[in-house]
Structures are given as C-alpha cells and as structure tokens.
Design a protein around this motif. Structure first.
Motif, PDB file in Angstrom:
ATOM      1  N   GLU A   1      -3.996  -1.706 -14.562  1.00  0.00           N
ATOM      2  CA  GLU A   1      -3.259  -0.986 -13.535  1.00  0.00           C
ATOM      3  C   GLU A   1      -2.139  -1.854 -12.958  1.00  0.00           C
ATOM      4  N   ALA A   2      -2.479  -3.124 -12.712  1.00  0.00           N
ATOM      5  CA  ALA A   2      -1.496  -4.042 -12.133  1.00  0.00           C
ATOM      6  C   ALA A   2      -0.300  -4.215 -13.056  1.00  0.00           C
ATOM      7  N   THR A   3      -0.578  -4.310 -14.369  1.00  0.00           N
ATOM      8  CA  THR A   3       0.500  -4.465 -15.338  1.00  0.00           C
ATOM      9  C   THR A   3       1.440  -3.260 -15.306  1.00  0.00           C
ATOM     10  N   ALA A   4       0.848  -2.063 -15.223  1.00  0.00           N
ATOM     11  CA  ALA A   4       1.660  -0.845 -15.170  1.00  0.00           C
ATOM     12  C   ALA A   4       2.472  -0.787 -13.871  1.00  0.00           C
ATOM     13  N   PHE A   5       1.817  -1.141 -12.767  1.00  0.00           N
ATOM     14  CA  PHE A   5       2.514  -1.105 -11.474  1.00  0.00           C
ATOM     15  C   PHE A   5       3.631  -2.134 -11.423  1.00  0.00           C
TER      16      PHE A   5
ATOM     17  N   ALA B   1      10.453  -4.848  -3.775  1.00  0.00           N
ATOM     18  CA  ALA B   1       9.940  -4.835  -5.148  1.00  0.00           C
ATOM     19  C   ALA B   1       9.488  -6.239  -5.557  1.00  0.00           C
ATOM     20  N   ARG B   2      10.246  -7.245  -5.178  1.00  0.00           N
ATOM     21  CA  ARG B   2       9.880  -8.623  -5.517  1.00  0.00           C
ATOM     22  C   ARG B   2       8.637  -9.070  -4.753  1.00  0.00           C
ATOM     23  N   ASN B   3       8.558  -8.698  -3.474  1.00  0.00           N
ATOM     24  CA  ASN B   3       7.362  -9.039  -2.700  1.00  0.00           C
ATOM     25  C   ASN B   3       6.124  -8.358  -3.276  1.00  0.00           C
ATOM     26  N   ASN B   4       6.275  -7.100  -3.679  1.00  0.00           N
ATOM     27  CA  ASN B   4       5.143  -6.382  -4.266  1.00  0.00           C
ATOM     28  C   ASN B   4       4.655  -7.076  -5.537  1.00  0.00           C
ATOM     29  N   GLN B   5       5.595  -7.534  -6.353  1.00  0.00           N
ATOM     30  CA  GLN B   5       5.198  -8.245  -7.579  1.00  0.00           C
ATOM     31  C   GLN B   5       4.459  -9.539  -7.247  1.00  0.00           C
ATOM     32  N   ARG B   6       4.974 -10.251  -6.252  1.00  0.00           N
ATOM     33  CA  ARG B   6       4.334 -11.516  -5.870  1.00  0.00           C
ATOM     34  C   ARG B   6       2.914 -11.291  -5.329  1.00  0.00           C
ATOM     35  N   ILE B   7       2.740 -10.277  -4.500  1.00  0.00           N
ATOM     36  CA  ILE B   7       1.427 -10.037  -3.902  1.00  0.00           C
ATOM     37  C   ILE B   7       0.429  -9.552  -4.942  1.00  0.00           C
ATOM     38  N   VAL B   8       0.868  -8.664  -5.824  1.00  0.00           N
ATOM     39  CA  VAL B   8      -0.042  -8.173  -6.868  1.00  0.00           C
ATOM     40  C   VAL B   8      -0.493  -9.327  -7.749  1.00  0.00           C
ATOM     41  N   ASN B   9       0.412 -10.197  -8.137  1.00  0.00           N
ATOM     42  CA  ASN B   9       0.027 -11.361  -8.946  1.00  0.00           C
ATOM     43  C   ASN B   9      -0.930 -12.270  -8.191  1.00  0.00           C
ATOM     44  N   LYS B  10      -0.790 -12.317  -6.858  1.00  0.00           N
ATOM     45  CA  LYS B  10      -1.706 -13.118  -6.050  1.00  0.00           C
ATOM     46  C   LYS B  10      -3.077 -12.461  -5.945  1.00  0.00           C
ATOM     47  N   LEU B  11      -3.133 -11.131  -6.014  1.00  0.00           N
ATOM     48  CA  LEU B  11      -4.397 -10.406  -5.920  1.00  0.00           C
ATOM     49  C   LEU B  11      -5.254 -10.561  -7.171  1.00  0.00           C
ATOM     50  N   LEU B  12      -4.606 -10.671  -8.318  1.00  0.00           N
ATOM     51  CA  LEU B  12      -5.333 -10.622  -9.583  1.00  0.00           C
ATOM     52  C   LEU B  12      -6.426 -11.681  -9.728  1.00  0.00           C
TER      53      LEU B  12
ATOM     54  N   CYS C   1       0.834  -1.209   0.000  1.00  0.00           N
ATOM     55  CA  CYS C   1       0.000   0.000   0.000  1.00  0.00           C
ATOM     56  C   CYS C   1       0.870   1.261   0.000  1.00  0.00           C
ATOM     57  N   LYS C   2       1.949   1.249   0.784  1.00  0.00           N
ATOM     58  CA  LYS C   2       2.848   2.394   0.816  1.00  0.00           C
ATOM     59  C   LYS C   2       3.524   2.594  -0.534  1.00  0.00           C
ATOM     60  N   THR C   3       3.935   1.495  -1.169  1.00  0.00           N
ATOM     61  CA  THR C   3       4.636   1.603  -2.449  1.00  0.00           C
ATOM     62  C   THR C   3       3.709   2.145  -3.525  1.00  0.00           C
ATOM     63  N   ILE C   4       2.456   1.690  -3.540  1.00  0.00           N
ATOM     64  CA  ILE C   4       1.484   2.211  -4.511  1.00  0.00           C
ATOM     65  C   ILE C   4       1.309   3.707  -4.322  1.00  0.00           C
ATOM     66  N   ALA C   5       1.186   4.138  -3.067  1.00  0.00           N
ATOM     67  CA  ALA C   5       1.030   5.569  -2.785  1.00  0.00           C
ATOM     68  C   ALA C   5       2.266   6.353  -3.228  1.00  0.00           C
ATOM     69  N   LYS C   6       3.461   5.782  -3.002  1.00  0.00           N
ATOM     70  CA  LYS C   6       4.697   6.460  -3.416  1.00  0.00           C
ATOM     71  C   LYS C   6       4.780   6.563  -4.933  1.00  0.00           C
TER      72      LYS C   6
ATOM     73  N   ASN D   1      -3.768   9.386  -8.662  1.00  0.00           N
ATOM     74  CA  ASN D   1      -4.637   8.203  -8.634  1.00  0.00           C
ATOM     75  C   ASN D   1      -4.420   7.319  -9.857  1.00  0.00           C
ATOM     76  N   ALA D   2      -3.153   7.057 -10.158  1.00  0.00           N
ATOM     77  CA  ALA D   2      -2.823   6.242 -11.334  1.00  0.00           C
ATOM     78  C   ALA D   2      -3.234   4.795 -11.148  1.00  0.00           C
ATOM     79  N   PHE D   3      -3.332   4.323  -9.875  1.00  0.00           N
ATOM     80  CA  PHE D   3      -3.661   2.927  -9.608  1.00  0.00           C
ATOM     81  C   PHE D   3      -4.832   2.827  -8.616  1.00  0.00           C
ATOM     82  N   PRO D   4      -5.958   3.478  -8.886  1.00  0.00           N
ATOM     83  CA  PRO D   4      -7.044   3.511  -7.889  1.00  0.00           C
ATOM     84  C   PRO D   4      -7.611   2.137  -7.565  1.00  0.00           C
ATOM     85  N   ARG D   5      -7.821   1.308  -8.583  1.00  0.00           N
ATOM     86  CA  ARG D   5      -8.411  -0.009  -8.352  1.00  0.00           C
ATOM     87  C   ARG D   5      -7.417  -0.935  -7.651  1.00  0.00           C
ATOM     88  N   LEU D   6      -6.168  -0.841  -8.059  1.00  0.00           N
ATOM     89  CA  LEU D   6      -5.134  -1.654  -7.405  1.00  0.00           C
ATOM     90  C   LEU D   6      -4.963  -1.219  -5.951  1.00  0.00           C
TER      91      LEU D   6
END
Length: 462
Positions: free
Chosen positions: A421-425, A399-410, A244-249, A269-274
């Motif tokens: 949005e996830a692809t861009a992030f 960065a690696r953890n963020n990628q893993r979690i986003v892929n798990k969210l999809l 969440c912090k990384t998305i905000a940053k 708000n480039a990633f509002p849904r994510l």
C-alpha cells in the motif's frame, strides 16, 4: 494685563458623527500621540523661562481639555481652568477676559476663535493647524496688536495614525494567539483548533518580519524566538494530520475514477493498513502534543509572546517621527521584490529551497491580509495572484513530507501488505509532486512579469 499670550489649537480629534455631541469629541489616538511626541519641541521657547506666572485656560470641549493636560505635563504646570468663552463662535468675550488677566496665559481652544485672535494681533494671516502653538508678546492694552515671538505648526498626525494601526494589528495578533491556544486546550482533538492556532503563530511571525525595521530589535528577536518554539512544537502533529487527509483524498479520488470507469466504487479503502498506521501515529503524537501544551512552561511561553505583541516597543526615531503609508507600501514592495528574486533562482527539485520559498510566500499573504487597509487594493491584488504559486508550493512540500513520513512509518509497521500500500501511495505523491513542480514553472513567468503597485496619493486628514 496679559504679558504673554500663548495660543494652542487642540490636537487631531474624532470626526463629527451623528449622535456624538461636538463638545464630547475626543482626541484620536494618533492626534494625542503626535502632540505628545512633538509638544516638547513646540514649547521649547519656554525651556529657560520661569513658569510660576503661567496659567492654562481651556475650552470645555473634551478634545481641548485633553490637549491642555498634555501642555500641562510638558510645561510642568497646573492643568488650568475651563472658560466657556474659548468655545464660543467669536473671540469677543475671550478677549475681554484676557484683558483682565495677568502674567502668561496659555489658551487651548479652537478655530476660528484662535485664528481670528492670531490674525488680529499679528497683523498677518497664519495657517493655524491642529496642535499649532503661537506665542505673542508686547500686547497692546486694547488687544489691537502684538508681536509674534514664536510659532510652531502642528504635527501631521497621519504618520501616527499609521503607527497606531500597526499597534492595533500587533495587539490583535497577540490576543489571537492567546485565544487560539486556549481553544486548542479546550478541544485537543479538533484539527481546526490546531490549524487556527498555527495560523495565528505564522501570521504573528510574518508581522514581526514586516515591522522589524520599526520595532526595537531586542524585543523583535525575543518574540520571534518564542513564536518559533511554539510553532515548531506543532509541526509533527500537523504533518500527521496532513498525511491522514491526503490518504483520504487519494482514496476518494480512486473511488471517483472507479465510478467513472466501472460504475462501482472498487477503489474504496485502497490504503486501509496505511491509513490505520498513519492514524495510530497521529493519535499518539496528538496525545504527546496535548500533554506538552497543557504544561505550565508552554502556557508561560504563550503568555509572554502574547504580552510582548500586545505591548510592542518601537524604535525611538519611529516614536518621534511616526510612519507614513508610503513607508509601509515601500516596505511591502521591497519584501515582494526579494521574494520574486528568490523565486527566479529557486531550484524546485531542492526540498529546502522550495520550503524556504513557500514560507516567504505565506509571509507576504499574511502581511497583505493584516495590513490591507494600509497597503491598498493594488497590493492586495498582487498578493492574490501569488496565492496560486503558494498553493503549488504547498502541494510540493506536502507531497514530499508525506513521502518522508510514510518511509518513516514502514520500519515500525513493516508488513508486506502495508509495504505494498505504501509503495502505491508513494507513487501518487511522487506524481503529485512532479505535477505541482511543472505547474509552478508554468506560472513563474506570469508572476515575475507582474508590475509594481502604483503609489496612491496621500490621503489628507480632515
């Protein structure tokens, strides 16, 4: 008259400070501990002696009375009587009292009085250090001469001073865990409370790794097991918080770039849904975590880990010999060199190897912070140099953890807009990972070239 005279100088005491009367100065923890550990050997001359005629005389000073109590426990005789003459500036009055005594008298007191008596009776100069023991027999009636039957120089208390400092650190670590756990229960939605709790766990685990050669192995392993269970329980929530912090940053970064290019915040708000999906998962995990933390079983784990740290048990040889500052610095240098060796052979493209290296870097930083007074400024500076490396390792792992979690969210939130949005992030995180790896490789040679810290001279105790 006295048949045997035993002179005992008090153990290491507090330094003279303004506002504290000399008579009230007490033994330091290291002084008491060093004498308790070595007193049995110091009084081994009396191991097979009938002690019914033994008596302990002590100065009224607090440090002497504390020393006399230890003597009494070791010899299993009465604590004794207080004699103001032992606290006097000259030995004259004490000698007159000794002429009237009988049997074996143990005098617990101070220099220069004890030093003067020893020199006069033995006919030789003897360095009579703190907690030293001298046994004199065949004493002339006029106290002009005696035979020196036994002499044991006092222990070097600095080794127990170091051990006492280690105990202070482990006690503080145990108390921090308990306090931060309670703070987290009181504020379950406070990210900083969770952060401080995790730091207290990681710091304690780092200390355990450092003191492993000195601590009883069974207790060390048990505490490590307890702390790992508690820390593992925080991992998922910590990772969602970080996402969440990384998305905000990233959104803030895009806004800044947009302002610089176009003069308006078109990237907000480039990633509002994510962001919403990540926040929803984080809140669900926070609720699960709060419920787990409030369970009696978790509180029991925290209390056990905290109590064990507060009551650290040392190996028997450490209890007997203490630990020197050189031991501490050598131990730290050994851990640092091992870290550098692993760093030199780490494949930064390998997720697991990078994660392990990051944990070792964190461990050294926590140890350096907790034991800075024992390690000295040179070691602290070396660890500071490694901070930049640890930060880069953190960027890679996050960065690696963020990628893993986003892929798990999809799969749970698989709408097309969210996937876009996830692809861009994910692209930003792959770029961040690549940049951190490149910067880390550039820093590696500098860190490996860092010299070992010089060994400062041993500081003597007054």
């Amino acid at each position: 008259m006295v048949e045997t005279l035993v002179l005992v100088r008090h153990a290491k005491a507090q330094k003279r400070v303004e506002g504290l009367d000399d008579i009230d100065r007490k033994l330091t923890l290291a002084g008491r501990r060093s004498f308790e550990t070595t007193a049995t050997q110091a009084f081994s001359y009396f191991a097979k002696t009938d002690r019914k005629d033994m008596q302990i005389w002590t100065s009224p000073a607090r440090r002497a009375r504390q020393t006399a109590k230890i003597v009494g426990r070791v010899l299993k005789i009465e604590y004794g009587s207080i004699h103001d003459s032992i606290y006097a500036d000259t030995p004259d009055q004490l000698v007159e009292e000794l002429k009237q005594a009988e049997g074996c008298v143990i005098v617990v007191g101070h220099n220069p009085v004890l030093q003067d008596i020893l020199t006069t009776l033995s006919g030789n100069e003897h360095a009579f250090g703190k907690a030293a023991v001298a046994v004199l027999g065949n004493i002339e009636p006029d106290f002009s001469h005696a035979d020196l039957l036994w002499f044991a120089q006092g222990p070097e208390s600095s080794r127990w001073k170091v051990l006492t400092k280690l105990e202070d650190v482990t006690v503080a670590a145990g108390m921090r865990i308990a306090n931060n756990y309670q703070a987290m229960l009181d504020n379950p939605y406070d990210e900083e409370a969770l952060h401080q709790y995790r730091i207290s766990l990681r710091s304690a685990r780092s200390l355990l790794a450092f003191i492993e050669p000195y601590q009883k192995l069974k207790q060390n392993r048990n505490i490590e097991h307890l702390l790992k269970r508690l820390q593992d329980d925080t991992s998922d929530l910590r990772e969602y918080d970080m996402l969440c912090k990384t998305i905000a940053k990233q959104e803030a970064k895009l806004v800044l770039e947009s302002m610089e290019k176009f003069g308006s915040p078109t990237g907000s708000n480039a990633f509002p849904r994510l962001a919403e999906a990540a926040k929803r998962q984080r809140d669900e995990e926070r609720l699960r975590y709060s419920n787990r933390m409030a369970k009696a079983s978790t509180r029991k784990l925290v209390e056990e880990a905290s109590d064990e740290l507060i009551n650290t048990e040392w190996r028997s040889d450490v209890e007997i010999e203490g630990i020197s500052r050189e031991d501490i610095r050598d131990r730290f240098e050994t851990m640092r060199r091992k870290y550098l060796k692993i760093l030199a052979h780490t494949d930064f493209e390998d997720h697991e190897e990078t994660h392990i290296l990051r944990k070792r870097a964190k461990r050294l930083r926590y140890i350096s912070k907790e034991l800075s007074s024992l390690l000295g400024a040179d070691h602290a500076r070396m660890t500071s140099d490694m901070k930049a490396v640890q930060d880069q390792l953190g960027d890679i792992c996050d960065a690696r953890n963020n990628q893993r979690i986003v892929n798990k969210l999809l799969p749970k939130h698989g709408k097309a807009a969210l996937r876009q949005e996830a692809t861009a992030f994910l692209g930003t995180q792959r770029a961040a990972e690549k940049l951190a790896v490149a910067e880390l490789k550039n820093m590696e040679d500098k860190l490996k070239a860092a010299p070992s810290a010089p060994q400062p001279e041993q500081q003597s105790e007054m």
